[in-house]
Scaffold this motif. Structure first.
Motif, PDB file in Angstrom:
ATOM      1  N   THR A   1      -0.777  10.646  -1.518  1.00 38.99           N
ATOM      2  CA  THR A   1       0.330  10.252  -1.981  1.00 38.99           C
ATOM      3  C   THR A   1       0.713  11.306  -2.958  1.00 38.99           C
ATOM      4  O   THR A   1       0.205  11.725  -3.766  1.00 38.99           O
ATOM      5  CB  THR A   1       0.211   8.450  -1.807  1.00 38.99           C
ATOM      6  OG1 THR A   1      -1.192   8.664  -2.682  1.00 38.99           O
ATOM      7  CG2 THR A   1       0.084   7.978  -0.672  1.00 38.99           C
TER       8      THR A   1
ATOM      9  N   LEU B   1      -8.603   5.773  -6.954  1.00 37.86           N
ATOM     10  CA  LEU B   1      -7.958   5.946  -8.660  1.00 37.86           C
ATOM     11  C   LEU B   1      -8.882   5.022  -9.244  1.00 37.86           C
ATOM     12  O   LEU B   1      -9.016   5.103 -10.614  1.00 37.86           O
ATOM     13  CB  LEU B   1      -6.695   5.257  -8.256  1.00 37.86           C
ATOM     14  CG  LEU B   1      -5.505   4.894  -9.704  1.00 37.86           C
ATOM     15  CD1 LEU B   1      -6.015   6.175 -10.715  1.00 37.86           C
ATOM     16  CD2 LEU B   1      -4.613   4.720  -9.049  1.00 37.86           C
TER      17      LEU B   1
ATOM     18  N   LEU C   1       1.050  -1.374  -0.389  1.00 42.67           N
ATOM     19  CA  LEU C   1       0.103  -0.458  -0.081  1.00 42.67           C
ATOM     20  C   LEU C   1       0.963   2.013  -0.303  1.00 42.67           C
ATOM     21  O   LEU C   1       2.060   0.869   0.690  1.00 42.67           O
ATOM     22  CB  LEU C   1      -0.733   0.277   0.982  1.00 42.67           C
ATOM     23  CG  LEU C   1      -2.163  -1.372   1.298  1.00 42.67           C
ATOM     24  CD1 LEU C   1      -2.431  -1.205   2.696  1.00 42.67           C
ATOM     25  CD2 LEU C   1      -2.970  -1.197   0.389  1.00 42.67           C
ATOM     26  N   HIS C   2       0.245   1.972  -1.045  1.00 41.97           N
ATOM     27  CA  HIS C   2       1.193   3.476  -1.143  1.00 41.97           C
ATOM     28  C   HIS C   2       1.348   4.017  -0.041  1.00 41.97           C
ATOM     29  O   HIS C   2       2.914   4.872   0.814  1.00 41.97           O
ATOM     30  CB  HIS C   2       0.959   4.587  -1.793  1.00 41.97           C
ATOM     31  CG  HIS C   2       0.372   3.797  -3.417  1.00 41.97           C
ATOM     32  ND1 HIS C   2       0.112   4.340  -4.229  1.00 41.97           N
ATOM     33  CD2 HIS C   2       0.736   2.495  -3.621  1.00 41.97           C
ATOM     34  CE1 HIS C   2      -0.096   3.516  -5.233  1.00 41.97           C
ATOM     35  NE2 HIS C   2       0.669   2.962  -4.634  1.00 41.97           N
TER      36      HIS C   2
ATOM     37  N   ASN D   1      -9.654   6.816   0.955  1.00 43.30           N
ATOM     38  CA  ASN D   1      -7.958   6.835  -0.029  1.00 43.30           C
ATOM     39  C   ASN D   1      -7.405   7.037  -0.973  1.00 43.30           C
ATOM     40  O   ASN D   1      -8.457   6.775  -2.088  1.00 43.30           O
ATOM     41  CB  ASN D   1      -7.196   5.764   1.031  1.00 43.30           C
ATOM     42  CG  ASN D   1      -7.256   4.477   0.593  1.00 43.30           C
ATOM     43  OD1 ASN D   1      -8.062   4.082  -0.260  1.00 43.30           O
ATOM     44  ND2 ASN D   1      -6.408   3.885   0.227  1.00 43.30           N
ATOM     45  N   ASP D   2      -6.627   7.370  -1.315  1.00 41.96           N
ATOM     46  CA  ASP D   2      -6.335   8.067  -3.458  1.00 41.96           C
ATOM     47  C   ASP D   2      -6.352   6.932  -3.645  1.00 41.96           C
ATOM     48  O   ASP D   2      -6.555   6.767  -4.489  1.00 41.96           O
ATOM     49  CB  ASP D   2      -5.105   8.736  -3.189  1.00 41.96           C
ATOM     50  CG  ASP D   2      -5.312  10.330  -2.919  1.00 41.96           C
ATOM     51  OD1 ASP D   2      -6.238  10.461  -1.961  1.00 41.96           O
ATOM     52  OD2 ASP D   2      -3.830  10.821  -2.504  1.00 41.96           O
ATOM     53  N   GLN D   3      -5.932   5.721  -3.296  1.00 43.22           N
ATOM     54  CA  GLN D   3      -5.384   4.391  -4.280  1.00 43.22           C
ATOM     55  C   GLN D   3      -7.504   3.835  -4.531  1.00 43.22           C
ATOM     56  O   GLN D   3      -7.211   3.332  -5.988  1.00 43.22           O
ATOM     57  CB  GLN D   3      -5.050   3.141  -3.198  1.00 43.22           C
ATOM     58  CG  GLN D   3      -3.419   3.343  -3.662  1.00 43.22           C
ATOM     59  CD  GLN D   3      -2.328   2.253  -2.739  1.00 43.22           C
ATOM     60  OE1 GLN D   3      -2.180   2.317  -1.955  1.00 43.22           O
ATOM     61  NE2 GLN D   3      -2.760   1.505  -3.618  1.00 43.22           N
TER      62      GLN D   3
ATOM     63  N   SER E   1      -0.975  11.191  -6.281  1.00 39.10           N
ATOM     64  CA  SER E   1      -2.669  11.957  -7.014  1.00 39.10           C
ATOM     65  C   SER E   1      -2.532  12.958  -7.351  1.00 39.10           C
ATOM     66  O   SER E   1      -3.890  12.980  -8.219  1.00 39.10           O
ATOM     67  CB  SER E   1      -2.845  12.188  -5.219  1.00 39.10           C
ATOM     68  OG  SER E   1      -2.617  10.921  -4.115  1.00 39.10           O
TER      69      SER E   1
ATOM     70  N   TRP F   1      -8.984  -0.438   1.129  1.00 32.77           N
ATOM     71  CA  TRP F   1      -7.459   0.206   0.317  1.00 32.77           C
ATOM     72  C   TRP F   1      -7.288  -0.038  -0.737  1.00 32.77           C
ATOM     73  O   TRP F   1      -5.868   0.529  -0.943  1.00 32.77           O
ATOM     74  CB  TRP F   1      -6.556   0.149   1.428  1.00 32.77           C
ATOM     75  CG  TRP F   1      -6.937   0.702   2.567  1.00 32.77           C
ATOM     76  CD1 TRP F   1      -6.165  -0.011   3.942  1.00 32.77           C
ATOM     77  CD2 TRP F   1      -6.903   2.052   4.051  1.00 32.77           C
ATOM     78  NE1 TRP F   1      -6.814   0.443   5.081  1.00 32.77           N
ATOM     79  CE2 TRP F   1      -7.120   1.644   5.285  1.00 32.77           C
ATOM     80  CE3 TRP F   1      -8.035   3.144   2.475  1.00 32.77           C
ATOM     81  CZ2 TRP F   1      -7.846   2.462   6.307  1.00 32.77           C
ATOM     82  CZ3 TRP F   1      -8.308   3.965   4.403  1.00 32.77           C
ATOM     83  CH2 TRP F   1      -8.054   3.680   5.433  1.00 32.77           C
ATOM     84  N   SER F   2      -7.569  -0.913  -1.584  1.00 33.36           N
ATOM     85  CA  SER F   2      -6.305  -1.087  -2.607  1.00 33.36           C
ATOM     86  C   SER F   2      -7.526   0.207  -4.022  1.00 33.36           C
ATOM     87  O   SER F   2      -8.805  -0.640  -3.952  1.00 33.36           O
ATOM     88  CB  SER F   2      -6.472  -2.492  -3.554  1.00 33.36           C
ATOM     89  OG  SER F   2      -8.054  -3.117  -3.580  1.00 33.36           O
ATOM     90  N   ALA F   3      -6.730  -0.187  -5.142  1.00 32.65           N
ATOM     91  CA  ALA F   3      -7.546   0.725  -6.445  1.00 32.65           C
ATOM     92  C   ALA F   3      -8.185  -0.669  -6.715  1.00 32.65           C
ATOM     93  O   ALA F   3      -9.943  -0.191  -7.413  1.00 32.65           O
ATOM     94  CB  ALA F   3      -6.107   0.678  -7.417  1.00 32.65           C
TER      95      ALA F   3
END
Ligand code: IPT
Length: 271
Positions: free
Chosen positions: A215, A190, A12-13, A185-187, A218, A159-161
């Motif tokens: 992150t 996406l 994770l980022h 979260n950003d992932q 982003s 949390w994953s894309a």
């Protein structure tokens, strides 16, 4: 001196950027960092990781694993006299900690959407086993409640894309289409952007998307992502400083806990 980092999934980022920032700061101060990564979110996995670090005779540990108050207390007890700094616990947890204020971040995201006039707001949370995912979710709900708004749809990702993509397909298939999506979260954001584009919707004209983390990547999503920034470089820097300080002082640890602010970064996915 050698410091140990027990961390959640480094694929994770956010955790990988935090680990990187810690390494950089520790190296500047002449410290070594050894890492133990857990592969599932459980107290047992965290115990194993901390035991592994202790068997390497580290002088202090950083714990970036989401832990409930009881679990954090159990890990603090396991560490005994070994200084332990926690990075993913409740702000109320009675341990030595450094955190971004989850309520502040959740509130900033909601206030931004409300100021733009949104009322049909869908939410995509992180995995609810994670304390930070739960606190962001609670912060969204309580801030929305101040305007008598409840989310028009709710889904939970990991949390994953990939999970962001899958859950957004579900959010967008509901009878009431949201005008905005709050993403934990950003992932995941996406993945949400891809789902929105596949639905033929324009961002931000037809639907707004806001992430959380800011992150490194982003700003290069399409469109560039509006998000809530957690300054991971600052977190890495401050956590090493505080742990090292504590090692030198052998002092009262409660006093050096720190709650860091988050900030809204407005780019082009909200209108
Ligand atoms: C948190 C991130 O915001 C989220 O994107 C995810 O990577 C998670 O970590 C993994 O545990 S940041 C954490 C210090 C609360």
């Amino acid at each position: 001196y050698t410091l140990g980092l027990a961390t959640t999934e480094l694929a994770l980022h956010a955790p990988s950027q935090i680990a990187s920032a810690m390494k950089t700061r520790a190296n500047q101060l002449g410290f070594n960092v050894v890492i133990s990564m857990i592969d599932n979110l459980s107290l047992a996995a965290c115990r194993t990781a901390v035991n592994e670090l202790m068997s390497q005779r580290v002088d202090g540990v950083l714990i970036n694993v989401p832990l409930s108050n009881d679990d954090a207390a159990a890990i603090a007890q396991l560490c005994g006299n070994l200084p332990a700094l926690f990075l993913d616990v409740d702000p109320q947890a009675d341990v030595f900690k450094i955190l971004f204020d989850p309520h502040c971040g959740a509130q900033q995201g909601v206030e931004h959407l409300l100021a733009l006039g949104h009322q049909q707001i869908a939410v995509l949370t992180g995995p609810l086993e994670s304390i930070s995912a739960r606190l962001r979710y609670e912060g969204w709900l309580s801030t929305l409640a101040t305007r008598d708004i409840t989310p028009c749809a709710i889904q939970h990702g990991d949390w994953s894309a990939a999970s962001g993509y899958q859950q957004a397909l579900l959010l967008l298939s509901q009878p009431v289409r949201p005008t905005a999506i709050l993403v934990a979260n950003d992932q995941m954001a996406l993945g949400v952007l891809r789902a929105v584009h596949e639905f033929g919707l324009r961002v931000p004209e037809q639907i707004s998307v806001i992430g959380y983390d800011d992150t490194e990547d982003s700003a290069f999503f399409f469109p560039p992502l509006t998000t809530i920034k957690q300054d991971f470089r600052l977190l890495g820097h401050e956590s090493i400083n505080r742990l090292v300080d504590h090692l030198h002082r052998h002092g009262d640890h409660q006093q050096s806990s720190l709650l860091l602010p988050t900030s809204l970064v407005e780019r082009h996915t909200t209108a």
